[in-house]
Design a protein around this motif. Structure first.
Motif, PDB file in Angstrom:
ATOM      1  N   ASP A   1       0.831  -1.213   0.000  1.00 27.44           N
ATOM      2  CA  ASP A   1       0.000   0.000   0.000  1.00 27.44           C
ATOM      3  C   ASP A   1       0.863   1.259   0.000  1.00 27.44           C
ATOM      4  O   ASP A   1       0.583   2.232   0.713  1.00 27.44           O
ATOM      5  N   ASN A   2       1.942   1.205  -0.786  1.00 30.12           N
ATOM      6  CA  ASN A   2       2.839   2.350  -0.969  1.00 30.12           C
ATOM      7  C   ASN A   2       3.597   2.728   0.304  1.00 30.12           C
ATOM      8  O   ASN A   2       4.131   3.832   0.420  1.00 30.12           O
ATOM      9  N   THR A   3       3.651   1.816   1.269  1.00 33.22           N
ATOM     10  CA  THR A   3       4.399   2.044   2.505  1.00 33.22           C
ATOM     11  C   THR A   3       5.493   0.993   2.623  1.00 33.22           C
ATOM     12  O   THR A   3       5.218  -0.207   2.562  1.00 33.22           O
ATOM     13  N   GLY A   4       6.728   1.456   2.772  1.00 30.94           N
ATOM     14  CA  GLY A   4       7.850   0.535   2.849  1.00 30.94           C
ATOM     15  C   GLY A   4       8.448   0.480   4.240  1.00 30.94           C
ATOM     16  O   GLY A   4       8.485   1.482   4.963  1.00 30.94           O
ATOM     17  N   PHE A   5       8.924  -0.710   4.608  1.00 29.20           N
ATOM     18  CA  PHE A   5       9.533  -0.868   5.922  1.00 29.20           C
ATOM     19  C   PHE A   5      10.494  -2.052   5.888  1.00 29.20           C
ATOM     20  O   PHE A   5      10.257  -3.045   5.197  1.00 29.20           O
TER      21      PHE A   5
ATOM     22  N   ALA B   1      17.188  -5.663  15.907  1.00 28.82           N
ATOM     23  CA  ALA B   1      18.578  -5.401  15.527  1.00 28.82           C
ATOM     24  C   ALA B   1      18.686  -4.181  14.625  1.00 28.82           C
ATOM     25  O   ALA B   1      19.609  -3.387  14.758  1.00 28.82           O
ATOM     26  N   ALA B   2      17.741  -4.030  13.712  1.00 31.08           N
ATOM     27  CA  ALA B   2      17.744  -2.881  12.805  1.00 31.08           C
ATOM     28  C   ALA B   2      16.360  -2.759  12.191  1.00 31.08           C
ATOM     29  O   ALA B   2      15.672  -3.757  11.969  1.00 31.08           O
ATOM     30  N   SER B   3      15.952  -1.533  11.930  1.00 32.92           N
ATOM     31  CA  SER B   3      14.662  -1.302  11.288  1.00 32.92           C
ATOM     32  C   SER B   3      14.674   0.085  10.665  1.00 32.92           C
ATOM     33  O   SER B   3      15.514   0.924  10.998  1.00 32.92           O
ATOM     34  N   GLY B   4      13.750   0.308   9.759  1.00 32.58           N
ATOM     35  CA  GLY B   4      13.686   1.617   9.134  1.00 32.58           C
ATOM     36  C   GLY B   4      12.547   1.718   8.148  1.00 32.58           C
ATOM     37  O   GLY B   4      12.080   0.718   7.597  1.00 32.58           O
ATOM     38  N   GLY B   5      12.091   2.934   7.946  1.00 33.09           N
ATOM     39  CA  GLY B   5      11.047   3.214   6.978  1.00 33.09           C
ATOM     40  C   GLY B   5      11.208   4.642   6.501  1.00 33.09           C
ATOM     41  O   GLY B   5      12.266   5.251   6.663  1.00 33.09           O
ATOM     42  N   GLY B   6      10.165   5.188   5.905  1.00 40.05           N
ATOM     43  CA  GLY B   6      10.224   6.567   5.464  1.00 40.05           C
ATOM     44  C   GLY B   6      10.454   6.711   3.973  1.00 40.05           C
ATOM     45  O   GLY B   6      10.555   5.734   3.231  1.00 40.05           O
ATOM     46  N   ARG B   7      10.545   7.948   3.522  1.00 45.98           N
ATOM     47  CA  ARG B   7      10.618   8.260   2.097  1.00 45.98           C
ATOM     48  C   ARG B   7      11.812   7.612   1.413  1.00 45.98           C
ATOM     49  O   ARG B   7      11.688   7.061   0.322  1.00 45.98           O
ATOM     50  N   GLU B   8      12.989   7.681   2.045  1.00 46.24           N
ATOM     51  CA  GLU B   8      14.191   7.136   1.412  1.00 46.24           C
ATOM     52  C   GLU B   8      14.097   5.623   1.246  1.00 46.24           C
ATOM     53  O   GLU B   8      14.466   5.077   0.201  1.00 46.24           O
ATOM     54  N   VAL B   9      13.610   4.948   2.286  1.00 47.52           N
ATOM     55  CA  VAL B   9      13.461   3.493   2.213  1.00 47.52           C
ATOM     56  C   VAL B   9      12.445   3.115   1.145  1.00 47.52           C
ATOM     57  O   VAL B   9      12.663   2.196   0.343  1.00 47.52           O
ATOM     58  N   GLU B  10      11.331   3.826   1.101  1.00 48.86           N
ATOM     59  CA  GLU B  10      10.283   3.510   0.131  1.00 48.86           C
ATOM     60  C   GLU B  10      10.755   3.730  -1.301  1.00 48.86           C
ATOM     61  O   GLU B  10      10.412   2.961  -2.204  1.00 48.86           O
ATOM     62  N   GLN B  11      11.560   4.764  -1.530  1.00 46.02           N
ATOM     63  CA  GLN B  11      12.086   5.005  -2.871  1.00 46.02           C
ATOM     64  C   GLN B  11      12.951   3.836  -3.329  1.00 46.02           C
ATOM     65  O   GLN B  11      12.829   3.354  -4.460  1.00 46.02           O
ATOM     66  N   SER B  12      13.817   3.366  -2.450  1.00 45.49           N
ATOM     67  CA  SER B  12      14.696   2.256  -2.804  1.00 45.49           C
ATOM     68  C   SER B  12      13.919   0.954  -2.962  1.00 45.49           C
ATOM     69  O   SER B  12      14.241   0.130  -3.832  1.00 45.49           O
ATOM     70  N   LEU B  13      12.886   0.750  -2.156  1.00 48.27           N
ATOM     71  CA  LEU B  13      12.090  -0.471  -2.271  1.00 48.27           C
ATOM     72  C   LEU B  13      11.302  -0.498  -3.580  1.00 48.27           C
ATOM     73  O   LEU B  13      11.073  -1.570  -4.149  1.00 48.27           O
TER      74      LEU B  13
ATOM     75  N   TYR C   1       4.689   6.041  -8.965  1.00 49.70           N
ATOM     76  CA  TYR C   1       3.734   5.391  -8.063  1.00 49.70           C
ATOM     77  C   TYR C   1       3.690   6.161  -6.753  1.00 49.70           C
ATOM     78  O   TYR C   1       4.731   6.512  -6.197  1.00 49.70           O
ATOM     79  N   GLY C   2       2.492   6.447  -6.288  1.00 46.63           N
ATOM     80  CA  GLY C   2       2.356   7.190  -5.043  1.00 46.63           C
ATOM     81  C   GLY C   2       2.927   8.589  -5.121  1.00 46.63           C
ATOM     82  O   GLY C   2       3.385   9.132  -4.110  1.00 46.63           O
ATOM     83  N   GLY C   3       2.923   9.176  -6.326  1.00 47.44           N
ATOM     84  CA  GLY C   3       3.435  10.524  -6.490  1.00 47.44           C
ATOM     85  C   GLY C   3       4.945  10.622  -6.560  1.00 47.44           C
ATOM     86  O   GLY C   3       5.495  11.725  -6.595  1.00 47.44           O
TER      87      GLY C   3
ATOM     88  N   ASN D   1      25.336   3.924   9.916  1.00 44.84           N
ATOM     89  CA  ASN D   1      24.943   4.937  10.899  1.00 44.84           C
ATOM     90  C   ASN D   1      23.523   5.451  10.682  1.00 44.84           C
ATOM     91  O   ASN D   1      23.078   6.378  11.367  1.00 44.84           O
ATOM     92  N   GLY D   2      22.805   4.860   9.707  1.00 45.75           N
ATOM     93  CA  GLY D   2      21.417   5.230   9.481  1.00 45.75           C
ATOM     94  C   GLY D   2      21.198   6.304   8.444  1.00 45.75           C
ATOM     95  O   GLY D   2      20.049   6.581   8.076  1.00 45.75           O
ATOM     96  N   THR D   3      22.271   6.933   7.950  1.00 45.60           N
ATOM     97  CA  THR D   3      22.127   7.960   6.920  1.00 45.60           C
ATOM     98  C   THR D   3      22.035   7.311   5.542  1.00 45.60           C
ATOM     99  O   THR D   3      22.343   6.126   5.370  1.00 45.60           O
ATOM    100  N   PHE D   4      21.612   8.116   4.551  1.00 46.82           N
ATOM    101  CA  PHE D   4      21.453   7.608   3.193  1.00 46.82           C
ATOM    102  C   PHE D   4      22.413   8.324   2.256  1.00 46.82           C
ATOM    103  O   PHE D   4      22.668   9.522   2.399  1.00 46.82           O
ATOM    104  N   ASP D   5      22.926   7.572   1.294  1.00 48.06           N
ATOM    105  CA  ASP D   5      23.930   8.080   0.365  1.00 48.06           C
ATOM    106  C   ASP D   5      23.457   7.826  -1.062  1.00 48.06           C
ATOM    107  O   ASP D   5      23.132   6.694  -1.422  1.00 48.06           O
ATOM    108  N   ALA D   6      23.404   8.891  -1.865  1.00 45.46           N
ATOM    109  CA  ALA D   6      22.997   8.765  -3.266  1.00 45.46           C
ATOM    110  C   ALA D   6      24.200   8.775  -4.193  1.00 45.46           C
ATOM    111  O   ALA D   6      24.043   8.840  -5.414  1.00 45.46           O
TER     112      ALA D   6
END
Length: 211
Positions: free
Chosen positions: A45-49, A60-72, A111-113, A142-147
């Motif tokens: 439903d356009n939500t990534g996690f 141990a590790a988890s994450g979501g949000g715009r950056e994760v959804e774009q990559s998924l 998809y999803g704008g 460290n949780g940051t994203f690199d393009a």
């Protein structure tokens, strides 16, 4: 492979939707003797996690949000070669020519704008040979994203999956109506601006079913 260059073997199952960008991927890996981790990456439903649990219960590790959804979204696109009807033009996917490259085409997924792009290269039998994109975001420890750099996926070991007996693909088999040809080896890596390459994942497709 982790950032220290150590490969971790895992067994995974993925349920994917060919009608729209959606999937659920579950995996179990052995990090060390008596240390296992279970993970789940999902785009529903356009939500990534993404979530990983030690011994299946300790976070141990988890994450979501715009950056994760774009990559998924790009991951769904890269793995759609395993259910190729998803790559047909649709209300959210279109194809554009790549200037000067007859064996390449750019997939534009909206998809999803959110719009992401990836260039597919095809072999002389019109099978997917590779995919590359600069829209996939690399998540650091460290949780940051690199393009920075290009995410590349290479496909090989194409086999026939369907009503006939599975086996190595030959040119004559490509016209059979009894199944679809998909790659059984998928290798994902990062290619950085200085030309270095970091291989992050290697998958072997053992079984494909449709529901």
């Amino acid at each position: 492979m982790d950032e220290k260059g150590s490969w971790k073997e895992c067994t995974a199952t993925q349920r994917a939707c060919p009608l729209e960008p959606a999937f659920v991927w579950t995996a179990t890996a052995n990090l060390a003797p008596l240390v296992t981790v279970k993970g789940c990456d999902s785009l529903v439903d356009n939500t990534g996690f993404c979530s990983w649990l030690l011994w299946g219960s300790v976070p141990a590790a988890s994450g979501g949000g715009r950056e994760v959804e774009q990559s998924l979204r790009l991951r769904w696109l890269a793995e759609a070669v395993c259910f190729p009807q998803a790559l047909l033009p649709s209300r959210f996917l279109r194809w554009e020519a790549v200037e000067g490259q007859e064996q390449e085409a750019e997939a534009v997924l909206t998809y999803g704008g959110v719009c992401v792009r990836a260039i597919f290269r095809f072999d002389r039998f019109d099978r997917a040979a590779s995919m590359r994109t600069r829209d996939f975001l690399r998540r650091r420890s460290n949780g940051t994203f690199d393009a920075d750099g290009e995410w590349r996926v290479d496909y090989s070991g194409h086999m026939l999956f369907g009503l006939s007996r599975q086996g190595p693909v030959t040119h004559a088999e490509l016209s059979t109506p009894l199944g679809i040809h998909i790659p059984t080896q998928i290798n994902a890596s990062w290619v950085f601006p200085d030309g270095t390459r970091f291989s992050s994942a290697r998958f072997t497709i053992a079984k494909v079913t449709a529901e």
